[in-house]
Design a protein around this motif. Sequence first.
Motif, PDB file in Angstrom:
ATOM      1  N   LYS A   2      -1.105  -7.518   7.396  1.00  0.00           N
ATOM      2  CA  LYS A   2      -0.499  -6.355   8.050  1.00  0.00           C
ATOM      3  C   LYS A   2       0.930  -6.175   7.539  1.00  0.00           C
ATOM      4  CE  LYS A   2      -2.989  -6.474  12.422  1.00  0.00           C
ATOM      5  NZ  LYS A   2      -3.795  -7.660  12.501  1.00  0.00           N
ATOM      6  N   ILE A   3       1.406  -4.936   7.562  1.00  0.00           N
ATOM      7  CA  ILE A   3       2.763  -4.640   7.096  1.00  0.00           C
ATOM      8  C   ILE A   3       3.793  -5.433   7.894  1.00  0.00           C
ATOM      9  CG2 ILE A   3       4.521  -2.820   7.032  1.00  0.00           C
ATOM     10  CD1 ILE A   3       2.451  -0.934   5.933  1.00  0.00           C
ATOM     11  N   GLU A   4       3.534  -5.646   9.193  1.00  0.00           N
ATOM     12  CA  GLU A   4       4.474  -6.384  10.036  1.00  0.00           C
ATOM     13  C   GLU A   4       4.641  -7.831   9.566  1.00  0.00           C
ATOM     14  OE1 GLU A   4       1.502  -4.948  11.765  1.00  0.00           O
ATOM     15  OE2 GLU A   4       2.658  -3.121  11.451  1.00  0.00           O
ATOM     16  N   GLU A   5       3.669  -8.354   8.840  1.00  0.00           N
ATOM     17  CA  GLU A   5       3.717  -9.737   8.352  1.00  0.00           C
ATOM     18  C   GLU A   5       4.331  -9.820   6.956  1.00  0.00           C
ATOM     19  OE1 GLU A   5      -0.443 -10.653   8.426  1.00  0.00           O
ATOM     20  OE2 GLU A   5      -0.504 -10.855  10.604  1.00  0.00           O
ATOM     21  N   CYS A   6       4.832  -8.703   6.459  1.00  0.00           N
ATOM     22  CA  CYS A   6       5.342  -8.639   5.084  1.00  0.00           C
ATOM     23  C   CYS A   6       6.761  -8.084   5.055  1.00  0.00           C
ATOM     24  CB  CYS A   6       4.441  -7.739   4.241  1.00  0.00           C
ATOM     25  SG  CYS A   6       2.771  -8.360   4.076  1.00  0.00           S
ATOM     26  N   GLU A  42       0.887  -0.526  -0.548  1.00  0.00           N
ATOM     27  CA  GLU A  42       0.490   0.238   0.637  1.00  0.00           C
ATOM     28  C   GLU A  42      -0.280   1.463   0.181  1.00  0.00           C
ATOM     29  OE1 GLU A  42       2.343   2.463   4.557  1.00  0.00           O
ATOM     30  OE2 GLU A  42       3.705   1.589   3.092  1.00  0.00           O
ATOM     31  N   TYR A  85       4.855  -4.809  -1.184  1.00  0.00           N
ATOM     32  CA  TYR A  85       5.271  -5.799  -0.193  1.00  0.00           C
ATOM     33  C   TYR A  85       4.839  -7.197  -0.636  1.00  0.00           C
ATOM     34  CZ  TYR A  85       5.793  -1.765   2.901  1.00  0.00           C
ATOM     35  OH  TYR A  85       6.174  -0.574   3.457  1.00  0.00           O
ATOM     36  N   GLU A  88       5.721 -12.340   4.406  1.00  0.00           N
ATOM     37  CA  GLU A  88       6.996 -12.817   4.955  1.00  0.00           C
ATOM     38  C   GLU A  88       7.268 -14.283   4.595  1.00  0.00           C
ATOM     39  OE1 GLU A  88      10.426 -11.898   6.503  1.00  0.00           O
ATOM     40  OE2 GLU A  88       8.868 -10.412   6.898  1.00  0.00           O
TER      41      GLU A  88
END
Length: 175
Positions: A2-6, A42, A85, A88
């Motif tokens: 997910k984008i939140e994890e990157c 993305e 991305y 993280e």
Amino acid sequence: MKIEECFYIGYITKTKGLKGEVQIYFEYEEPEDLLLDSVFAEINGKLVPYFVSNYKLQNNQTGNFYFDDIDTIEKAQTLVRKKLYLPENLKPVKDADEFLITDLKGFIVHDKTAGELGEIIEIHEYPQQYVAVVPYKFKEVLFPLNDDLIMEIDEENGILKVDLPEGLIDLYIGE
């Protein structure tokens, strides 16, 4: 993934040649510190992994990349302007004592003559210098972040003391 994890590193600017090579512009400060075995593009709101087969970084925040399975200009063209991305957990950790000019974002600016101006809301990077953006009297005031203007950086209290050239603030607020 997910984008939140990157974390965001940059985007693909254009294709190069006919064999699927693409150019990436890095908005991440130091691309040479990144582990670039694979990246996530993305596409339609989802992250799609691309495995890097070969790359060469340039001095101007760009790099030329080949991805596995992207071997024609047509396939590469579909990736142009896609954001890239990395997970993280691959984000480089900076030393606790390392302070970058971009770390001044959020600092309160005190000018020697005008007093407190406000908080640095943005820092733009240009080829020769960094420029701070501070809202002051409902206008944005921009000034270069260089040794000639910076008098003191108070990291503990988040204060940047500057001595801006006479008339600079007036240019922006029209007084």
